[in-house]
Design a protein around this motif. Sequence first.
Motif, PDB file in Angstrom:
ATOM      1  N   CYS A 107       0.838  -1.213   0.000  1.00  0.00           N
ATOM      2  CA  CYS A 107       0.000   0.000   0.000  1.00  0.00           C
ATOM      3  C   CYS A 107       0.867   1.254   0.000  1.00  0.00           C
ATOM      4  O   CYS A 107       0.558   2.223  -0.693  1.00  0.00           O
ATOM      5  CB  CYS A 107      -0.944   0.006   1.193  1.00  0.00           C
TER       6      CYS A 107
ATOM      7  N   THR B  42       0.882   4.076  -2.870  1.00  0.00           N
ATOM      8  CA  THR B  42       0.654   5.476  -2.544  1.00  0.00           C
ATOM      9  C   THR B  42       1.771   6.344  -3.104  1.00  0.00           C
ATOM     10  O   THR B  42       1.510   7.410  -3.683  1.00  0.00           O
ATOM     11  CB  THR B  42       0.551   5.659  -1.017  1.00  0.00           C
TER      12      THR B  42
ATOM     13  N   SER C  88       1.271   6.684  -6.731  1.00  0.00           N
ATOM     14  CA  SER C  88       0.172   7.611  -6.991  1.00  0.00           C
ATOM     15  C   SER C  88       0.627   9.057  -6.880  1.00  0.00           C
ATOM     16  O   SER C  88       0.261   9.902  -7.702  1.00  0.00           O
ATOM     17  CB  SER C  88      -0.982   7.365  -6.014  1.00  0.00           C
TER      18      SER C  88
ATOM     19  N   THR D 184      -5.695   1.839  -6.322  1.00  0.00           N
ATOM     20  CA  THR D 184      -5.416   2.784  -5.244  1.00  0.00           C
ATOM     21  C   THR D 184      -5.184   2.024  -3.941  1.00  0.00           C
ATOM     22  O   THR D 184      -5.617   0.888  -3.780  1.00  0.00           O
ATOM     23  CB  THR D 184      -6.585   3.772  -5.054  1.00  0.00           C
ATOM     24  N   ALA D 185      -4.514   2.686  -3.023  1.00  0.00           N
ATOM     25  CA  ALA D 185      -4.232   2.075  -1.728  1.00  0.00           C
ATOM     26  C   ALA D 185      -5.414   2.209  -0.769  1.00  0.00           C
ATOM     27  O   ALA D 185      -5.656   1.327   0.043  1.00  0.00           O
ATOM     28  CB  ALA D 185      -2.987   2.704  -1.107  1.00  0.00           C
ATOM     29  N   HIS D 186      -6.140   3.309  -0.866  1.00  0.00           N
ATOM     30  CA  HIS D 186      -7.215   3.589   0.086  1.00  0.00           C
ATOM     31  C   HIS D 186      -8.431   4.146  -0.651  1.00  0.00           C
ATOM     32  O   HIS D 186      -8.277   4.776  -1.690  1.00  0.00           O
ATOM     33  CB  HIS D 186      -6.785   4.655   1.109  1.00  0.00           C
TER      34      HIS D 186
ATOM     35  N   ASP E 115      -8.574   7.747  -2.658  1.00  0.00           N
ATOM     36  CA  ASP E 115      -7.375   8.050  -3.430  1.00  0.00           C
ATOM     37  C   ASP E 115      -7.712   8.281  -4.898  1.00  0.00           C
ATOM     38  O   ASP E 115      -7.063   9.075  -5.568  1.00  0.00           O
ATOM     39  CB  ASP E 115      -6.341   6.925  -3.318  1.00  0.00           C
TER      40      ASP E 115
END
Length: 120
Positions: free
Chosen positions: A23, A27, A30, A61-63, A66
């Motif tokens: 993750c 990120t 990103s 995406t990580a979260h 995002d």
Amino acid sequence: TWDYQMFQFVMEMDVVSILYIICLVITIVSVINIVVLVLVGHRKFASDMKKKKGEHVLFVTAHPDDESMFFLPTIISLRDDRTIHLLCLSQGNAEGKGVLREKELIQAAQYLRSEQVEFV
């Protein structure tokens, strides 16, 4: 040697730590994507991408959120010509708000006309 020490270190890590590192890397990628889009201009990127109409585009995406923070201009510029898919590598369960964050991502995906939303 250093390679063997790194191998031992990775083999001793638990699954949560490995997922955390994945993750973190996503990120960072990103953020690099945002910097590149800002420097080069997302319009040039989007105009180059419009040459490839009808393709599927996957945003990883990580979260939850995002996709909106990092990719919103790109997704909006591509959504008319492409099939958009979102893959989120976490539920965003900080402070126990995972279920809410999932619902928010699903609502955002509807706005962005994403065909599919998956959580890992």
